[in-house]
Design an enzyme around this catalytic site. Structure first.
Site, PDB file in Angstrom:
ATOM      1  N   CYS A 104     -82.416  14.187 -17.531  1.00 15.88           N
ATOM      2  CA  CYS A 104     -81.069  14.335 -16.981  1.00 15.88           C
ATOM      3  C   CYS A 104     -80.914  15.527 -16.047  1.00 15.88           C
ATOM      4  O   CYS A 104     -79.957  15.582 -15.265  1.00 15.88           O
ATOM      5  CB  CYS A 104     -80.048  14.425 -18.115  1.00 15.88           C
ATOM      6  SG  CYS A 104     -79.963  12.953 -19.158  1.00 15.88           S
ATOM      7  N   ASN A 143     -73.143   8.304 -18.738  1.00 17.10           N
ATOM      8  CA  ASN A 143     -74.244   9.220 -18.460  1.00 17.10           C
ATOM      9  C   ASN A 143     -75.253   8.517 -17.567  1.00 17.10           C
ATOM     10  O   ASN A 143     -75.926   7.578 -17.991  1.00 17.10           O
ATOM     11  CB  ASN A 143     -74.894   9.642 -19.787  1.00 17.10           C
ATOM     12  CG  ASN A 143     -76.020  10.652 -19.606  1.00 17.10           C
ATOM     13  OD1 ASN A 143     -76.431  10.942 -18.486  1.00 17.10           O
ATOM     14  ND2 ASN A 143     -76.529  11.164 -20.711  1.00 17.10           N
ATOM     15  N   HIS A 158     -73.013  18.296 -16.514  1.00 20.94           N
ATOM     16  CA  HIS A 158     -73.644  17.013 -16.812  1.00 20.94           C
ATOM     17  C   HIS A 158     -72.726  16.258 -17.766  1.00 20.94           C
ATOM     18  O   HIS A 158     -72.239  16.810 -18.750  1.00 20.94           O
ATOM     19  CB  HIS A 158     -75.011  17.237 -17.446  1.00 20.94           C
ATOM     20  CG  HIS A 158     -75.673  15.983 -17.913  1.00 20.94           C
ATOM     21  ND1 HIS A 158     -75.950  14.933 -17.067  1.00 20.94           N
ATOM     22  CD2 HIS A 158     -76.093  15.594 -19.151  1.00 20.94           C
ATOM     23  CE1 HIS A 158     -76.524  13.961 -17.751  1.00 20.94           C
ATOM     24  NE2 HIS A 158     -76.609  14.335 -19.018  1.00 20.94           N
TER      25      HIS A 158
END
Length: 404
Positions: free
Chosen positions: A111, A308, A278
């Site tokens: 990520c 996500n 994030h």
């Protein structure tokens, strides 16, 4: 001193939306369960390869910078769901945008891949190796998702964003950063089925293979024909995902990194114009913001509509924040992130004076007649065919478990 200003930005979100109600058609869940635990309502599912998403985002970013592909000197492709590993994915973008003289490489820190790529591109500009860089964050998580595992299936989506960095005498771009990895906890987030550990086990290999003829696919899609010509092969995967421990580590890592970069830059949360974290989970975002001292109105959210998107999440959010007027000229933007590995990062960015693109861009994805739920159900059906063989993943021994 040379700095690396952000002079171009662009995003690419697939048009197909998978809602919580769609997920409830094949998972034991509902909209309330997902929303209260994650803050997510929707996520995007791509009908094209990840590189195609990246190319579209890249073209928009390059146009925004008032540049052309041939001007780009470096392409950094951040992803953990590459269409292929050899050749690298960055070269696919380089070829399509016409960056004939550029260097190109991939970065995989899950990520945080875009954020690590942002640090690398910035450093290479500051050191004089290149004068500009195109940094991309892109994921095609849908192809690798274990769609019958409720713990992970509700969380992830597809997307891409790109930014162009350029040398500048102005103190803009990344002005402080923190990169770290909690390697001792890498086992709590693992996707079994992606990588050579899983080859030669009698299981359909976890990498996705695409034969992509954009013009032909466009022509057939317009005619209403099936996207079967894409040649998608859905690899078997299973996810190790310790949600509670990931939550704890993510909050700890993103909070501490955020405080560290502010200390390094000599600023406080009052000096920060916007926090763009994030978007892994709304509860994580709220906890990080609280520890960093940021009020809710200072935190920019996209988790509710995109979920996500792994490495694409933070850059997509930053692009949208700029587009929505949430980033002021010359303001500071704090971007903490966290990913598998377990990698973590925080970047303090000084935005430049410009908030609008220098050139327009007509880059678009080819159309599709399918829905997001159609594509997900096709993936589920393919994975069920190899479910028994995929149980062999659980017999593997990993490097971190062996004694020196």
């Amino acid at each position: 001193m040379t700095h690396a200003a952000i002079v171009g930005w662009g995003k690419c979100l697939p048009p197909l939306v998978l809602t919580n109600q769609d997920l409830a058609t094949f998972l034991p869940t509902d909209d309330e369960w997902i929303t209260t635990r994650t803050g997510m309502k929707e996520r995007r599912i791509s009908h094209v390869p990840g590189i195609e998403l990246a190319i579209t985002a890249a073209r928009r970013a390059v146009a925004c910078a008032g540049m052309s592909g041939k001007d780009i000197e470096l392409v950094i492709y951040g992803s953990c769901s590459n269409d292929e590993l050899v050749p690298n994915s960055a070269s696919g973008v380089q070829q399509r945008i016409g960056a004939t003289q550029a260097a190109a490489f991939d970065v995989n820190t899950a990520c945080t891949s875009f954020m690590y790529g942002l640090s690398i591109g910035t450093s290479m500009i500051k050191s004089g190796i290149v004068k500009n860089a195109l940094v991309i964050g892109v994921e095609l998580i849908s192809q690798y998702m274990d769609w019958d595992n409720r713990n992970v299936a509700v969380l992830f989506g597809d997307g891409a964003a790109a930014m162009v960095l350029k040398e500048s005498e102005q103190a803009t771009g990344v002005i402080a950063e923190k990169l770290q990895c909690y390697a001792d906890a890498r086992h709590i987030l693992r996707v079994r089925g992606m990588g050579t550990m899983y080859a030669n086990l009698g299981v359909q290999y976890g990498q996705t293979s695409w034969d992509f003829d954009g013009q032909e696919i466009f022509r057939k899609a317009v005619q209403g024909m099936s996207e079967a010509s894409l040649g998608v092969q859905y690899g078997q995967t299973s996810w190790d995902f310790d949600g509670q421990e990931i939550f704890r580590k993510a909050v700890q890592g993103m909070s501490e990194a955020s405080l560290d970069v502010m200390r390094r830059a000599g600023v406080t949360i009052d000096d920060i114009g916007l926090v763009v974290p994030h978007q892994a989970n709304l509860r994580i975002i709220d906890a990080v913001a609280k520890r960093a001292g940021a009020s809710a109105d200072k935190v920019f959210l996209t988790v509710q509509k995109y979920g996500n998107m792994s490495s694409a999440t933070a850059p997509v959010a930053l692009v949208e924040a700029v587009e929505e007027g949430r980033v002021a000229p010359g303001s500071l933007v704090l971007m903490p992130a966290f990913g598998g590995g377990l990698t973590l990062s925080a970047h303090l960015i000084r935005w430049g004076e410009r908030l609008t693109p220098l050139q327009s861009c007509d880059a678009e994805l080819p159309p599709t007649t399918k829905t997001a739920l159609d594509i997900v159900n096709e993936i589920r059906a393919q994975k069920k065919l190899g479910a028994a063989e995929a149980s062999r993943f659980n017999t593997l021994s990993f490097a971190e478990n062996r004694a020196d």
